[in-house]
Write an enzyme that holds these catalytic residues in place. Structure first.
Site, PDB file in Angstrom:
ATOM      1  N   LYS A 172      43.329  53.471  40.108  1.00 44.91           N
ATOM      2  CA  LYS A 172      42.379  53.661  39.013  1.00 44.91           C
ATOM      3  C   LYS A 172      41.313  52.569  39.084  1.00 44.91           C
ATOM      4  O   LYS A 172      41.568  51.413  38.767  1.00 44.91           O
ATOM      5  CB  LYS A 172      43.060  53.602  37.639  1.00 44.91           C
ATOM      6  CG  LYS A 172      42.090  54.075  36.555  1.00 44.91           C
ATOM      7  CD  LYS A 172      42.363  53.522  35.189  1.00 44.91           C
ATOM      8  CE  LYS A 172      41.558  52.301  34.828  1.00 44.91           C
ATOM      9  NZ  LYS A 172      40.097  52.411  34.856  1.00 44.91           N
ATOM     10  N   GLU A 245      47.274  40.064  38.380  1.00 39.29           N
ATOM     11  CA  GLU A 245      46.285  39.082  38.856  1.00 39.29           C
ATOM     12  C   GLU A 245      45.235  38.966  37.758  1.00 39.29           C
ATOM     13  O   GLU A 245      44.440  39.890  37.565  1.00 39.29           O
ATOM     14  CB  GLU A 245      45.627  39.571  40.147  1.00 39.29           C
ATOM     15  CG  GLU A 245      46.569  39.677  41.330  1.00 39.29           C
ATOM     16  CD  GLU A 245      46.929  38.328  41.933  1.00 39.29           C
ATOM     17  OE1 GLU A 245      46.279  37.316  41.602  1.00 39.29           O
ATOM     18  OE2 GLU A 245      47.873  38.296  42.727  1.00 39.29           O
ATOM     19  N   CYS A 279      36.897  36.013  40.221  1.00 37.06           N
ATOM     20  CA  CYS A 279      38.019  35.438  39.461  1.00 37.06           C
ATOM     21  C   CYS A 279      38.196  33.965  39.809  1.00 37.06           C
ATOM     22  O   CYS A 279      38.606  33.173  38.978  1.00 37.06           O
ATOM     23  CB  CYS A 279      39.286  36.219  39.714  1.00 37.06           C
ATOM     24  SG  CYS A 279      39.623  36.438  41.442  1.00 37.06           S
ATOM     25  N   GLU A 378      37.375  31.747  30.021  1.00 39.33           N
ATOM     26  CA  GLU A 378      36.692  32.278  31.196  1.00 39.33           C
ATOM     27  C   GLU A 378      35.265  32.674  30.804  1.00 39.33           C
ATOM     28  O   GLU A 378      35.058  33.326  29.788  1.00 39.33           O
ATOM     29  CB  GLU A 378      37.459  33.501  31.720  1.00 39.33           C
ATOM     30  CG  GLU A 378      37.009  33.931  33.086  1.00 39.33           C
ATOM     31  CD  GLU A 378      37.854  35.078  33.646  1.00 39.33           C
ATOM     32  OE1 GLU A 378      38.101  36.043  32.916  1.00 39.33           O
ATOM     33  OE2 GLU A 378      38.262  35.000  34.818  1.00 39.33           O
TER      34      GLU A 378
HETATM   35  P1  NAD Z   1      39.424  44.446  32.454  1.00 34.01           P
HETATM   36  O1  NAD Z   1      40.731  43.866  32.097  1.00 34.01           O
HETATM   37  O2  NAD Z   1      38.485  44.793  31.363  1.00 34.01           O
HETATM   38  O3  NAD Z   1      39.607  45.803  33.280  1.00 34.01           O
HETATM   39  C1  NAD Z   1      40.323  45.847  34.497  1.00 34.01           C
HETATM   40  C2  NAD Z   1      40.846  47.256  34.710  1.00 34.01           C
HETATM   41  O4  NAD Z   1      41.804  47.550  33.699  1.00 34.01           O
HETATM   42  C3  NAD Z   1      39.791  48.352  34.619  1.00 34.01           C
HETATM   43  O5  NAD Z   1      40.082  49.339  35.582  1.00 34.01           O
HETATM   44  C4  NAD Z   1      40.012  48.890  33.216  1.00 34.01           C
HETATM   45  O6  NAD Z   1      39.604  50.235  33.046  1.00 34.01           O
HETATM   46  C5  NAD Z   1      41.511  48.788  33.087  1.00 34.01           C
HETATM   47  N1  NAD Z   1      42.003  48.757  31.709  1.00 34.01           N
HETATM   48  C6  NAD Z   1      41.359  48.312  30.604  1.00 34.01           C
HETATM   49  N2  NAD Z   1      42.155  48.446  29.523  1.00 34.01           N
HETATM   50  C7  NAD Z   1      43.325  48.977  29.955  1.00 34.01           C
HETATM   51  C8  NAD Z   1      44.540  49.334  29.321  1.00 34.01           C
HETATM   52  N3  NAD Z   1      44.705  49.182  28.003  1.00 34.01           N
HETATM   53  N4  NAD Z   1      45.538  49.841  30.072  1.00 34.01           N
HETATM   54  C9  NAD Z   1      45.391  49.988  31.393  1.00 34.01           C
HETATM   55  N5  NAD Z   1      44.248  49.683  32.063  1.00 34.01           N
HETATM   56  C10 NAD Z   1      43.228  49.173  31.350  1.00 34.01           C
HETATM   57  O7  NAD Z   1      38.758  43.433  33.492  1.00 34.01           O
HETATM   58  P2  NAD Z   1      37.311  43.533  34.153  1.00 34.01           P
HETATM   59  O8  NAD Z   1      36.311  43.114  33.141  1.00 34.01           O
HETATM   60  O9  NAD Z   1      37.150  44.838  34.859  1.00 34.01           O
HETATM   61  O10 NAD Z   1      37.411  42.428  35.299  1.00 34.01           O
HETATM   62  C11 NAD Z   1      37.136  41.093  35.088  1.00 34.01           C
HETATM   63  C12 NAD Z   1      38.419  40.308  34.936  1.00 34.01           C
HETATM   64  O11 NAD Z   1      39.207  40.460  36.099  1.00 34.01           O
HETATM   65  C13 NAD Z   1      38.192  38.820  34.809  1.00 34.01           C
HETATM   66  O12 NAD Z   1      39.027  38.308  33.796  1.00 34.01           O
HETATM   67  C14 NAD Z   1      38.597  38.273  36.161  1.00 34.01           C
HETATM   68  O13 NAD Z   1      39.025  36.938  36.168  1.00 34.01           O
HETATM   69  C15 NAD Z   1      39.697  39.194  36.533  1.00 34.01           C
HETATM   70  N6  NAD Z   1      39.905  39.181  37.976  1.00 34.01           N
HETATM   71  C16 NAD Z   1      41.031  38.570  38.476  1.00 34.01           C
HETATM   72  C17 NAD Z   1      41.240  38.514  39.848  1.00 34.01           C
HETATM   73  C18 NAD Z   1      42.475  37.886  40.429  1.00 34.01           C
HETATM   74  O14 NAD Z   1      42.767  38.118  41.586  1.00 34.01           O
HETATM   75  N7  NAD Z   1      43.235  37.110  39.678  1.00 34.01           N
HETATM   76  C19 NAD Z   1      40.291  39.075  40.715  1.00 34.01           C
HETATM   77  C20 NAD Z   1      39.151  39.662  40.172  1.00 34.01           C
HETATM   78  C21 NAD Z   1      38.976  39.720  38.796  1.00 34.01           C
END
Ligand code: NAD
Length: 487
Positions: A172, A245, A279, A378
Site C-alpha cells: 500500500k 520504521e 527519515c 520531527e
Molecule cells: P504517515 O504515517 O502519514 O503515512 C505512512 C503510510 O501509512 C501511508 O501509506 C499512509 O497512507 C499510511 N497510513 C496512514 N494512516 C494509517 C492507518 N491508520 N493505518 C494504516 N496505514 C495508515 O507518514 P508519511 O507522512 O507518509 O511519511 C513521513 C514519515 O515517515 C516521517 O515521520 C518519517 O520520519 C517516516 N519515515 C521513516 C523512515 C524509516 O526508515 N524509519 C523512512 C522514511 C520515512
C-alpha cells in the site's frame, strides 16, 4: 490507460468507485488520479496473496533468485519514466529519483542472492541419535505500508526481503504518491499471480483493513510515529508481527578538528536532501564553540546559494515540500522557536519568486534551546538548527537527549571521539565523515521511538522469516527420565 491497482495478476480499478487526486507539489496542479481502495479491495488482495503463498513458498531458491533478479533488471530498465513520475508526484529532484530507482534495483539484487544463501542452521543435538535443525520459514502474507518520501526504495526494502524469504505481499503506497508504485505492476508481472499485489488508498480505508486482516501475518510499515502507534494498537489483539520504521530527529556533531570545506556542504546536504524530508535528515546540529561562528557563517552562505525549483528542472537542487499541511508544520516550529528567542539567519519563509508550489527556503537557525519543539519534534523540512557545545561529553548528551534514535552523524578525524560517538550515541546508524550513506548489506533502523525494527542486511531478511526448531530423534526409543519416577 488510467492508473489501476494490481490484484492477483490483473489490473483493477477497485470496488469503491472513488479516486485519490494526486497533485504536483511544485505546481499544485492535478497530476492524475489513482483508485481509492476500500476494505473489499484489500480483502481480494489478501486472498490472492494467501493463495499465491502456497505456490511461492515452494519455488526453489535458485528459481526465486532469478525471478527477483528479473525484478531488479526491469526496475533499472524503467528508471527514467518511473523517476519522472516520482519527481512529479513527490517533488524531489529528478537526479535523486534516478538514484532511488538504482538503489531499489540494487536492493532486489542483494536479496535475490541472500535469499538463496541459507535456510537456517544445524546445531549440536542432545544425543547422538538426533538431529537438531533451526529452520527459517516464511510467515505467509506480508502487508507493506509505505510513505511518500521514498516510495519505491522503502517498498523495495520490505518487498525484496519478504519475497526472498518466501512470503507474498500486499503493497500500500502513500496516498500522496501512489502513481509511481502503481507503475510497478509490469515490473512484478512475471511472478506468479498474487505473489505481489498493489492497492492504493487512504490510511483509514485501505491501510487499516490491511492491518486488521488476520491473514496478514507481518505488517511492515514505514511512516510517522503517530501512525506506527495506531497500527501497533490495532494489531495488538492479533499478536501480529510488526515491522516498524518510524520517525527520527538525527543529530550531527561537528568536532573542532572538522575540515569546514567538507563539513559545511556535508551538513547542508544531510539536512536539506529531499528538502529535509528524509527519515534520517539531520535535524539538530551541534558544533564545537571554537569553530561555531565560522561554520555558521559558511553554511548560511552555502544554503543561500542553493537553487529551489520544480524537481523536474535539471538545475534544481531542492524541490518543494510534499504538501501544505507539512509546510505548515515546519512554519509553526520555526515561528515557535523565534517566539522563544531563536534567530533565523537565512530562510524561514516561502520563497517569494514562486506563486504556487509548497516551497520553503533552506533555513538556518541559532540561539536555540533544547526545550524548543524544533529541537525535539520531527520537523521533516529544510531546517538547519545549530547549537554549540564545549566538551564532547556535552555533545553526546545533547545527541542522546531525544525520544528518537534513528541515525546520527559526526565529522572528526580524532579516533577517540569517533569511538566514543559510535559506542555512546543511541542510534541505529552512526555515520562518521560520510553522512546518510546506506549499504544494502548493513542493517538500517532505529532505537527508542524510531521503531526498533531493521531493514537491509541479514537482519532485514530475518524480519520476514519465522524460526522453527526441529528436534528429530531417529532411534525414537523410550527415555529413562520418563514416568514412573519411583522406579
Ligand atoms: P504517515 O504515517 O502519514 O503515512 C505512512 C503510510 O501509512 C501511508 O501509506 C499512509 O497512507 C499510511 N497510513 C496512514 N494512516 C494509517 C492507518 N491508520 N493505518 C494504516 N496505514 C495508515 O507518514 P508519511 O507522512 O507518509 O511519511 C513521513 C514519515 O515517515 C516521517 O515521520 C518519517 O520520519 C517516516 N519515515 C521513516 C523512515 C524509516 O526508515 N524509519 C523512512 C522514511 C520515512
Amino acid at each position: 490507460m488510467p492508473y489501476q491497482m494490481w490484484i492477483n495478476g490483473e489490473h483493477t480499478s477497485g470496488n469503491s468507485g472513488n479516486v485519490i487526486e494526486v497533485h504536483n507539489p511544485a505546481t499544485e496542479d492535478l497530476l492524475d488520479t489513482a483508485p481509492a481502495a476500500n476494505a473489499a479491495d484489500v480483502d481480494l488482495a489478501v486472498t490472492a496473496a494467501q493463495a499465491a503463498f502456497r505456490i511461492w513458498k515452494r519455488v526453489p531458491a535458485g528459481e526465486k533468485a532469478d525471478l527477483l533478479h528479473e525484478v531488479a533488471r526491469k526496475l533499472a530498465e524503467r528508471t527514467e519514466d518511473i523517476a519522472r513520475v516520482l519527481t512529479l508526484e513527490g517533488g524531489k529532484p529528478l537526479v535523486e529519483n534516478r538514484d532511488e530507482m538504482g538503489w531499489s534495483a540494487a536492493c532486489f539484487r542483494y536479496y535475490a542472492e541472500l535469499g538463496r544463501n541459507s535456510r537456517g542452521r544445524v546445531v549440536p543435538s542432545i544425543e547422538e541419535s538426533q538431529l537438531a535443525l533451526v529452520l527459517k520459514e516464511p510467515y505467509g502474507v506480508v502487508g507493506a505500508i509505505v510513505p511518500w518520501n521514498y516510495p519505491i526504495l522503502l517498498m523495495a526494502w520490505k518487498v525484496a526481503p519478504a519475497l526472498a524469504a518466501g512470503n507474498t505481499v500486499v503493497i500500500k503506497p502513500s496516498e500522496m504518491t501512489p502513481l509511481s508504485t502503481l507503475l510497478l505492476a509490469e515490473i512484478f508481472a512475471h511472478l506468479p499471480p498474487g505473489v505481489v499485489n498493489i492497492v492504493s488508498g487512504y490510511g483509514a480505508d485501505c491501510g487499516e483493513p490491511l492491518v486488521l486482516d488476520p491473514r496478514v501475518r507481518v505488517l511492515a510499515f514505514t511512516g510517522s510515529l503517530a501512525t506506527g502507534q495506531r497500527i501497533a494498537q490495532l494489531a495488538a489483539p492479533m499478536m501480529k508481527k510488526l515491522h516498524l520504521e518510524l520517525g527520527g530527529k538525527d543529530a550531527f556533531i561537528v568536532a573542532e578538528d572538522a575540515d569546514l570545506e567538507v563539513a559545511v556542504p556535508g551538513v547542508a546536504w544531510a539536512a536539506l536532501l529531499n528538502a529535509g524530508q528524509v527519515c534520517t535528515s539531520t535535524e539538530r546540529v551541534y558544533v564545537h564553540e571554537s569553530i561555531a561562528s565560522e561554520f555558521t557563517e559558511r553554511i548560511v552562505a552555502y544554503a543561500r546559494g542553493l537553487r529551489l525549483g520544480p524537481g523536474i528542472e535539471p538545475e534544481t537542487d531542492m524541490g518543494p515540500i510534499i504538501g501544505e499541511r507539512y509546510r505548515a508544520k515546519i512554519e509553526a516550529q520555526v515561528a515557535e522557536a523565534v517566539s522563544q528567542g531563536a534567530r533565523v539567519l537565512t530562510g524561514g519563509r516561502r520563497p517569494p519568486r514562486f506563486e504556487r508550489g509548497y516551497f520553503y527556503e533552506p533555513t538556518v537557525l541559532t540561539n536555540l534551546s533544547h526545550a524548543m519543539p524544533i529541537m525535539r519534534e520531527e520537523t521533516f523540512g529544510p531546517t538547519i538548527p545549530i547549537m554549540t557545545y564545549r566538551s564532547f561529553d556535552e555533545a553526546i548528551e545533547l545527541a542522546n537527549d531525544s525520544q528518537y534514535g534513528l541515525g546520527a552523524n559526526l565529522y572528526t578525524h580524532d579516533p577517540r571521539k569517533a569511538k566514543r560517538f559510535f559506542e555512546e550515541v543511541q542510534a541505529g546508524t552512526l555515520w562518521i565523515n560520510d553522512p546518510l550513506t546506506d549499504n544494502d548489506a548493513a542493517p538500517f533502523g532505529g532505537f527508542k521511538f524510531s521503531g526498533g525494527s531493521r531493514e537491509l542486511g541479514e537482519e532485514g531478511l530475518e524480519e520476514f522469516r519465522e524460526t522453527k526448531h526441529v528436534h528429530w530423534d531417529f532411534e525414537g526409543g523410550a527415555k529413562p527420565w520418563w514416568y514412573p519416577y519411583g522406579k
